[in-house]
Enzyme design. Sequence first.
Site, PDB file in Angstrom:
ATOM      1  N   ARG A  52      -3.580   0.891   3.430  1.00 12.61           N
ATOM      2  CA  ARG A  52      -3.777   2.114   2.721  1.00 12.61           C
ATOM      3  C   ARG A  52      -4.448   1.749   1.266  1.00 12.61           C
ATOM      4  O   ARG A  52      -4.548   2.823   0.422  1.00 12.61           O
ATOM      5  CB  ARG A  52      -2.674   3.059   2.438  1.00 12.61           C
ATOM      6  CG  ARG A  52      -2.169   3.407   3.841  1.00 12.61           C
ATOM      7  CD  ARG A  52      -1.451   4.761   3.700  1.00 12.61           C
ATOM      8  NE  ARG A  52      -0.249   4.749   2.910  1.00 12.61           N
ATOM      9  CZ  ARG A  52       0.929   5.657   3.044  1.00 12.61           C
ATOM     10  NH1 ARG A  52       0.533   6.881   3.812  1.00 12.61           N
ATOM     11  NH2 ARG A  52       1.931   5.549   2.286  1.00 12.61           N
ATOM     12  N   ASP A  53      -4.537   0.475   0.688  1.00 13.45           N
ATOM     13  CA  ASP A  53      -5.440   0.243  -0.452  1.00 13.45           C
ATOM     14  C   ASP A  53      -6.136  -1.080  -0.498  1.00 13.45           C
ATOM     15  O   ASP A  53      -6.022  -1.906  -1.325  1.00 13.45           O
ATOM     16  CB  ASP A  53      -4.310   0.278  -1.725  1.00 13.45           C
ATOM     17  CG  ASP A  53      -5.146   0.594  -3.074  1.00 13.45           C
ATOM     18  OD1 ASP A  53      -6.358   0.750  -2.853  1.00 13.45           O
ATOM     19  OD2 ASP A  53      -4.576   0.131  -4.107  1.00 13.45           O
ATOM     20  N   VAL A  54      -7.061  -1.118   0.656  1.00  8.73           N
ATOM     21  CA  VAL A  54      -7.920  -2.407   0.763  1.00  8.73           C
ATOM     22  C   VAL A  54      -8.980  -2.192  -0.180  1.00  8.73           C
ATOM     23  O   VAL A  54      -9.657  -1.171  -0.095  1.00  8.73           O
ATOM     24  CB  VAL A  54      -8.265  -2.472   2.271  1.00  8.73           C
ATOM     25  CG1 VAL A  54      -9.115  -3.584   2.258  1.00  8.73           C
ATOM     26  CG2 VAL A  54      -7.250  -2.807   3.285  1.00  8.73           C
TER      27      VAL A  54
END
Length: 286
Positions: free
Chosen positions: A119-121
Amino acid sequence: MDDFQAVEFRREGACANVYAARAGGRAVALKVSPVRQTPPHDALNEIEVLAAVAGDRVVAVLDAVLDQARGQVVLVMPLYEASLADAIDRGVAADDVRTITRDITGALAHVHARGVIHRDVKPGNVLLAGGRAVLADFGTAWPNLAAPDAEPADAKITDVSTSVYRAPELLFAYGAYSDRIDVWSWACVVAEMLTGRPLFGEPTTSEIGLANAIFRTLGTPDLATWPEAAAFASFAHIRFVPHAPRPLAEVLPVAADARAFVARMLVYESGRRASARELLADPYVA
């Protein structure tokens, strides 16, 4: 923090600070987060998730310290040379792009196979050392392993991911998204490695602004090209300017195999977006 030597501040994040230090004779990184955070940020869940997805291409946790007196969680990790964001600023050689892409595609396949969505690449969450890459910062990962009912699979928090790396379904507050949001983000990162610039323009906090930037590049979707959008509460109520897709060779003027790899991830309909596991067999990284 009192147990570490030569502590040096490195960077400030939205919910954590990172320091370089020495412990037991080795250089380490310390990620210091408050225990109490606003979801989806959760330092205690990050510890559990990292244990569940431990692997060669995922950042290792050497120790985790709960400092009750300060209300802090300290994650002790190896100290890496740089982040991918640093490397992009300098320019990434074509061979290094391929190696990093292979490493992080493998990391995502490994993480997704264990039911976890990062959820935060983004470039800042890919760490580099010795020509290899690892995926880091699972502070907003899903699910919450300690309280899985707190964020149901069909009603996940949509205020996740960062700016220009956000998948289009997040822009329309679609809470039933899947691990393919990581794949979209990774497409944006790979494209940025290849060209040195963000794929969809400069960072913005506007969902509609980013959606329009995506539509101007890939073409404005409708329900025929994006059936999933029928479930988005706001999609049918917004009239977007119709844009034809730009030729991908113009958007990504790079080698054909690299461009084809990115194209497999930049698909509006998330169920048609290639999975990380499928991408590992792509000629670009195989």
